[in-house]
Design a protein around this motif. Structure first.
Motif, PDB file in Angstrom:
ATOM      1  N   ASP A 109      -9.481   4.988   1.825  1.00  0.00           N
ATOM      2  CA  ASP A 109      -8.523   5.935   2.398  1.00  0.00           C
ATOM      3  C   ASP A 109      -7.133   5.315   2.515  1.00  0.00           C
ATOM      4  O   ASP A 109      -6.120   5.966   2.230  1.00  0.00           O
ATOM      5  CB  ASP A 109      -9.015   6.405   3.765  1.00  0.00           C
ATOM      6  N   ILE A 110      -7.085   4.052   2.923  1.00  0.00           N
ATOM      7  CA  ILE A 110      -5.784   3.389   3.067  1.00  0.00           C
ATOM      8  C   ILE A 110      -5.153   3.155   1.699  1.00  0.00           C
ATOM      9  O   ILE A 110      -3.933   3.325   1.520  1.00  0.00           O
ATOM     10  CB  ILE A 110      -5.929   2.067   3.828  1.00  0.00           C
ATOM     11  N   TYR A 111      -5.960   2.787   0.718  1.00  0.00           N
ATOM     12  CA  TYR A 111      -5.468   2.604  -0.650  1.00  0.00           C
ATOM     13  C   TYR A 111      -4.845   3.891  -1.174  1.00  0.00           C
ATOM     14  O   TYR A 111      -3.784   3.862  -1.827  1.00  0.00           O
ATOM     15  CB  TYR A 111      -6.617   2.144  -1.540  1.00  0.00           C
ATOM     16  N   ASP A 112      -5.471   5.026  -0.883  1.00  0.00           N
ATOM     17  CA  ASP A 112      -4.898   6.307  -1.300  1.00  0.00           C
ATOM     18  C   ASP A 112      -3.549   6.546  -0.636  1.00  0.00           C
ATOM     19  O   ASP A 112      -2.627   7.107  -1.245  1.00  0.00           O
ATOM     20  CB  ASP A 112      -5.864   7.448  -0.968  1.00  0.00           C
ATOM     21  N   ARG A 113      -3.412   6.136   0.624  1.00  0.00           N
ATOM     22  CA  ARG A 113      -2.125   6.240   1.304  1.00  0.00           C
ATOM     23  C   ARG A 113      -1.076   5.354   0.609  1.00  0.00           C
ATOM     24  O   ARG A 113       0.094   5.732   0.471  1.00  0.00           O
ATOM     25  CB  ARG A 113      -2.257   5.802   2.766  1.00  0.00           C
ATOM     26  N   MET A 114      -1.506   4.185   0.183  1.00  0.00           N
ATOM     27  CA  MET A 114      -0.606   3.273  -0.516  1.00  0.00           C
ATOM     28  C   MET A 114      -0.140   3.885  -1.834  1.00  0.00           C
ATOM     29  O   MET A 114       1.060   3.841  -2.167  1.00  0.00           O
ATOM     30  CB  MET A 114      -1.293   1.930  -0.750  1.00  0.00           C
ATOM     31  N   GLN A 160       8.271   5.685  -1.210  1.00  0.00           N
ATOM     32  CA  GLN A 160       8.462   5.510   0.227  1.00  0.00           C
ATOM     33  C   GLN A 160       8.046   4.092   0.630  1.00  0.00           C
ATOM     34  O   GLN A 160       6.903   3.848   1.037  1.00  0.00           O
ATOM     35  CB  GLN A 160       7.640   6.536   1.003  1.00  0.00           C
ATOM     36  N   PRO A 161       8.929   3.122   0.515  1.00  0.00           N
ATOM     37  CA  PRO A 161       8.574   1.718   0.805  1.00  0.00           C
ATOM     38  C   PRO A 161       8.128   1.484   2.246  1.00  0.00           C
ATOM     39  O   PRO A 161       7.256   0.648   2.485  1.00  0.00           O
ATOM     40  CB  PRO A 161       9.857   0.948   0.486  1.00  0.00           C
ATOM     41  N   GLN A 162       8.711   2.197   3.200  1.00  0.00           N
ATOM     42  CA  GLN A 162       8.312   1.987   4.593  1.00  0.00           C
ATOM     43  C   GLN A 162       6.883   2.476   4.830  1.00  0.00           C
ATOM     44  O   GLN A 162       6.105   1.822   5.533  1.00  0.00           O
ATOM     45  CB  GLN A 162       9.289   2.697   5.530  1.00  0.00           C
ATOM     46  N   GLU A 163       6.541   3.621   4.250  1.00  0.00           N
ATOM     47  CA  GLU A 163       5.179   4.127   4.389  1.00  0.00           C
ATOM     48  C   GLU A 163       4.190   3.195   3.686  1.00  0.00           C
ATOM     49  O   GLU A 163       3.083   2.960   4.172  1.00  0.00           O
ATOM     50  CB  GLU A 163       5.077   5.531   3.803  1.00  0.00           C
ATOM     51  N   LEU A 164       4.592   2.640   2.555  1.00  0.00           N
ATOM     52  CA  LEU A 164       3.750   1.673   1.855  1.00  0.00           C
ATOM     53  C   LEU A 164       3.512   0.451   2.723  1.00  0.00           C
ATOM     54  O   LEU A 164       2.382  -0.051   2.809  1.00  0.00           O
ATOM     55  CB  LEU A 164       4.404   1.255   0.541  1.00  0.00           C
ATOM     56  N   SER A 165       4.541  -0.030   3.383  1.00  0.00           N
ATOM     57  CA  SER A 165       4.417  -1.204   4.245  1.00  0.00           C
ATOM     58  C   SER A 165       3.451  -0.938   5.391  1.00  0.00           C
ATOM     59  O   SER A 165       2.611  -1.796   5.722  1.00  0.00           O
ATOM     60  CB  SER A 165       5.791  -1.595   4.792  1.00  0.00           C
ATOM     61  N   LYS A 214      -0.231  -2.844   5.876  1.00  0.00           N
ATOM     62  CA  LYS A 214      -0.621  -3.574   7.083  1.00  0.00           C
ATOM     63  C   LYS A 214      -2.011  -3.154   7.549  1.00  0.00           C
ATOM     64  O   LYS A 214      -2.816  -3.989   7.995  1.00  0.00           O
ATOM     65  CB  LYS A 214       0.410  -3.354   8.184  1.00  0.00           C
ATOM     66  N   SER A 215      -2.324  -1.858   7.451  1.00  0.00           N
ATOM     67  CA  SER A 215      -3.653  -1.375   7.833  1.00  0.00           C
ATOM     68  C   SER A 215      -4.708  -1.878   6.858  1.00  0.00           C
ATOM     69  O   SER A 215      -5.815  -2.256   7.257  1.00  0.00           O
ATOM     70  CB  SER A 215      -3.669   0.158   7.860  1.00  0.00           C
ATOM     71  N   PHE A 216      -4.376  -1.907   5.559  1.00  0.00           N
ATOM     72  CA  PHE A 216      -5.300  -2.416   4.543  1.00  0.00           C
ATOM     73  C   PHE A 216      -5.620  -3.878   4.804  1.00  0.00           C
ATOM     74  O   PHE A 216      -6.786  -4.294   4.799  1.00  0.00           O
ATOM     75  CB  PHE A 216      -4.672  -2.244   3.156  1.00  0.00           C
ATOM     76  N   GLU A 217      -4.576  -4.653   5.056  1.00  0.00           N
ATOM     77  CA  GLU A 217      -4.764  -6.091   5.304  1.00  0.00           C
ATOM     78  C   GLU A 217      -5.573  -6.310   6.583  1.00  0.00           C
ATOM     79  O   GLU A 217      -6.442  -7.189   6.627  1.00  0.00           O
ATOM     80  CB  GLU A 217      -3.405  -6.771   5.396  1.00  0.00           C
ATOM     81  N   TRP A 218      -5.302  -5.506   7.614  1.00  0.00           N
ATOM     82  CA  TRP A 218      -6.068  -5.617   8.857  1.00  0.00           C
ATOM     83  C   TRP A 218      -7.549  -5.369   8.608  1.00  0.00           C
ATOM     84  O   TRP A 218      -8.404  -6.130   9.094  1.00  0.00           O
ATOM     85  CB  TRP A 218      -5.556  -4.613   9.895  1.00  0.00           C
ATOM     86  N   GLU A 256       6.169  -3.737  -4.111  1.00  0.00           N
ATOM     87  CA  GLU A 256       7.302  -3.615  -3.187  1.00  0.00           C
ATOM     88  C   GLU A 256       8.619  -3.981  -3.877  1.00  0.00           C
ATOM     89  O   GLU A 256       9.654  -3.322  -3.658  1.00  0.00           O
ATOM     90  CB  GLU A 256       7.069  -4.497  -1.962  1.00  0.00           C
ATOM     91  N   GLU A 257       8.586  -5.004  -4.712  1.00  0.00           N
ATOM     92  CA  GLU A 257       9.791  -5.379  -5.455  1.00  0.00           C
ATOM     93  C   GLU A 257      10.232  -4.257  -6.386  1.00  0.00           C
ATOM     94  O   GLU A 257      11.433  -3.980  -6.530  1.00  0.00           O
ATOM     95  CB  GLU A 257       9.530  -6.651  -6.273  1.00  0.00           C
TER      96      GLU A 257
END
Length: 354
Positions: free
Chosen positions: A177-182, A190-195, A199-203, A285-286
């Motif tokens: 689900d988080i990957y789909d958000r990414m 939307q770089p801020q939404e990706l960030s 963070k949730s994916f990494e958590w 991100e780059e």
């Protein structure tokens, strides 16, 4: 995932079909497993029926199996496992190989390369909501007021193993689900939404790693220590560790069948799989910042270079440099599960089956 009902009823159906054709060449059943340290319930249901004249009801068998596993009656456990049996172990369609977590896949902006059916699928064949509900029930088992045999359930190794594996699977499903958000954030620039999604994916991935470290069978260090223990010289130790690392990652010096034998293990997630995702997200991100397309080829070349370097970390000093590899004193299971429940980003979970 697996098919408990098929495993239970299949041999009897095959025997009947053979008898209907007038043949009697089915003499017994057995197991030939590849990578046997998973899905113990499937092996038990097959072998438990090897001497039975007819198959039993799945839910009746699961209840009996769980009482033996937990040392007595456990109403919430039985309710949770009834749900798991009908979802994770009640898949109706054919599955080719075991389900894998997307954390073990090479990251990509192509969703079909990460979430897919086919060999060793990562696309779920059951309702993640059902498993999440079963997990919530399992986490209510505290042994209070004599529940599930009282406080001794908290020291039951099989219950704690179930708590670790089910929680890990819930987190693994959440990664999809988080990957789909990414991906949505990437496509919508939307770089801020990706960030935030990253963070949730990494958590979730780090939480899996931390939780799995509570059990020796789910630690990379256990695998490496066992391989090195067969050696008599430092040279042999390094060679055997290289082979052990290579087998569960590249399987071949240049990734001939990469991730075929992947494992969701503590240490392996944090120092290998998650590092690949971290490298990929930096490229993404780059690209967003520079308003350019993601150079997947360059990202994958960098990841391959890392993969080859990782399997050569066979000296004691190199191994010690791996973050989260040893887990000499992991936190108690309950503390970790409680933290995961408190921090679970439920707002990221849509109501869907995949």
């Amino acid at each position: 995932g697996a098919k408990l009902r098929v495993a239970m009823e299949g041999p009897y159906n095959a025997r009947q079909e053979a008898q209907d054709r007038g043949t009697h060449n089915l003499k017994g059943i057995g197991l030939t497993m590849e990578g046997i340290e998973q899905n113990s319930i499937l092996y038990e249901v097959v072998l438990d029926h090897s001497m039975e004249s007819h198959p039993r009801d799945v839910q009746t068998w699961v209840k009996s199996w769980l009482r033996a596993r937990y040392g007595g009656a456990c109403e919430p456990g039985e309710k949770a496992w009834a749900m798991i049996a009908e979802s994770v172990y009640g898949i109706q369609h054919s599955v080719w190989g075991p389900y894998k977590s997307i954390i073990t896949r090479r990251p990509s902006i192509d969703r079909q390369a990460v979430v897919f059916d086919g060999f060793q699928p990562t696309k779920l064949g059951y309702s993640p909501e059902t498993l999440r509900d079963a997990w919530e029930i399992l986490t209510t088992i505290t042994g209070e007021s004599g529940q599930c045999g009282g406080s001794k359930i908290l020291d039951n190794s099989e219950f704690l193993l179930d708590l670790v594996t089910v929680t890990t699977q819930v987190l693994s499903n959440l990664l999809i689900d988080i990957y789909d958000r990414m991906l949505a954030a990437i496509n919508e620039l939307q770089p801020q939404e990706l960030s935030r999604a990253w963070k949730s994916f990494e958590w979730a991935a780090v939480s899996m790693d931390t939780l799995l470290a509570t059990h020796p069978k789910f630690r990379l260090s256990t695998w490496i220590s066992d391989a090195r223990s067969w050696a008599t010289t430092d040279e042999e130790k390094a060679r055997l560790e290289f082979n052990a690392r290579n087998l569960i990652t590249l399987w071949g010096p240049n990734g001939q069948i990469s991730d075929y034998a992947s494992r969701t293990w503590a240490g392996l997630i944090n120092t290998y799989y998650l590092e690949r995702w971290r490298m990929w997200i930096r490229h993404v991100e780059e690209a967003l910042v520079s308003h350019e397309a993601v150079d997947q080829g360059r990202a994958h070349r960098e990841i391959r270079s890392f993969e080859q370097e990782w399997q050569r970390r066979t000296t004691p000093a190199a191994a010690a440099a791996d973050d989260h590899l040893d887990h000499a004193q992991p936190k108690p299971v309950w503390d970790i599960v409680a933290a995961i429940k408190a921090e679970m980003p439920m707002h990221l979970i849509p109501h869907r089956s995949n």
